[in-house]
Design an enzyme around this catalytic site. Structure first.
Site, PDB file in Angstrom:
ATOM      1  N   SER A  39     -41.271 -37.064   1.990  1.00  0.00           N
ATOM      2  CA  SER A  39     -42.021 -37.921   2.931  1.00  0.00           C
ATOM      3  C   SER A  39     -43.474 -38.095   2.479  1.00  0.00           C
ATOM      4  O   SER A  39     -44.065 -39.159   2.677  1.00  0.00           O
ATOM      5  CB  SER A  39     -41.953 -37.366   4.352  1.00  0.00           C
ATOM      6  OG  SER A  39     -42.652 -36.147   4.458  1.00  0.00           O
TER       7      SER A  39
ATOM      8  N   HIS B 294     -50.675 -28.524   1.154  1.00  0.00           N
ATOM      9  CA  HIS B 294     -50.051 -27.326   1.709  1.00  0.00           C
ATOM     10  C   HIS B 294     -50.231 -27.342   3.226  1.00  0.00           C
ATOM     11  O   HIS B 294     -51.336 -27.608   3.723  1.00  0.00           O
ATOM     12  CB  HIS B 294     -50.704 -26.076   1.106  1.00  0.00           C
ATOM     13  CG  HIS B 294     -50.081 -24.816   1.597  1.00  0.00           C
ATOM     14  ND1 HIS B 294     -48.848 -24.383   1.149  1.00  0.00           N
ATOM     15  CD2 HIS B 294     -50.485 -23.911   2.519  1.00  0.00           C
ATOM     16  CE1 HIS B 294     -48.534 -23.262   1.774  1.00  0.00           C
ATOM     17  NE2 HIS B 294     -49.502 -22.955   2.605  1.00  0.00           N
TER      18      HIS B 294
END
Ligand code: GRF
Length: 188
Positions: free
Chosen positions: A12, A105
């Protein structure tokens, strides 16, 4: 600025950075170590060439990365964007792209490095949760921080938090790429 995205899974973030409009930056290709990953389907849909490097077919990390590096060189790739890439990048690629490899992250680094960061932060009971875009360095999730975004968890459930984290990622990552690599007259 020719950019390669590395992904191993859903993709995504790959799609989010690929759909952004840039002036100079261009998402040129996708590299994946997982032929069954959904990022490959996204690549087809987006009309971006994908290259599968099945890790198990190589004798080790250095053969694997040398092969990838050949492609990156042939395609004149300037920048690497990791987007859910599940392998540690070794010095073979790192040294070829100093300060030219980004990662995203899902935690406010340096807290909650590694896998399952969202769940770990949530279960820890943090009140503010977020994401980090950073340069990739030899130590995992430890490179220089470029940008972060965060929100207050409030009464949100874990699935709600995960969904919001991913929405933030899809907004922040393309913005960072624009800011770093899309300026007029930029030359690496
Ligand atoms: C994202 O949460 C990203 O922060 C982490 O891995 C996940 C990848 O998701 N590094 P997707 O494959 O981009 O959907």
């Amino acid at each position: 600025m020719r950019i390669a995205v590395f992904a191993s899974g859903n993709g995504s973030n790959f799609e989010a950075v690929a759909r952004q409009r840039y002036r100079r930056a261009q998402i040129v290709l996708l590299i994946t170590d997982n032929e069954n990953a959904y990022c490959v389907e996204r690549s087809k849909k987006l009309n971006i060439p994908y290259y599968i490097f099945p890790y198990d077919k190589y004798s080790g990390k250095s053969e694997y990365e040398k092969d990838i590096l050949l492609l990156l060189t042939k395609e004149k790739i300037d920048v690497i964007v990791l987007a859910g890439y599940m392998r540690i990048v070794s010095p073979i690629i790192l040294n070829a792209y100093p300060k030219r490899i980004l990662n995203i992250h899902p935690s406010l680094l340096p807290a909650f490095k590694g896998m399952n960061a969202i769940r770990e932060a949530y279960n820890y009971g943090v009140k503010i949760i977020g994401i980090t875009v950073h340069y990739v360095s030899p130590a995992v999730d430890a490179g220089e921080i470029i940008a972060q975004d965060a929100f207050r968890i409030g009464r949100r459930t874990l699935p709600e938090v995960e969904a919001r984290i991913h929405r933030l990622e899809h907004r922040l990552y393309p913005r960072v790429i624009k800011r770093l690599f899309d300026k007029q007259g930029d030359r690496l």
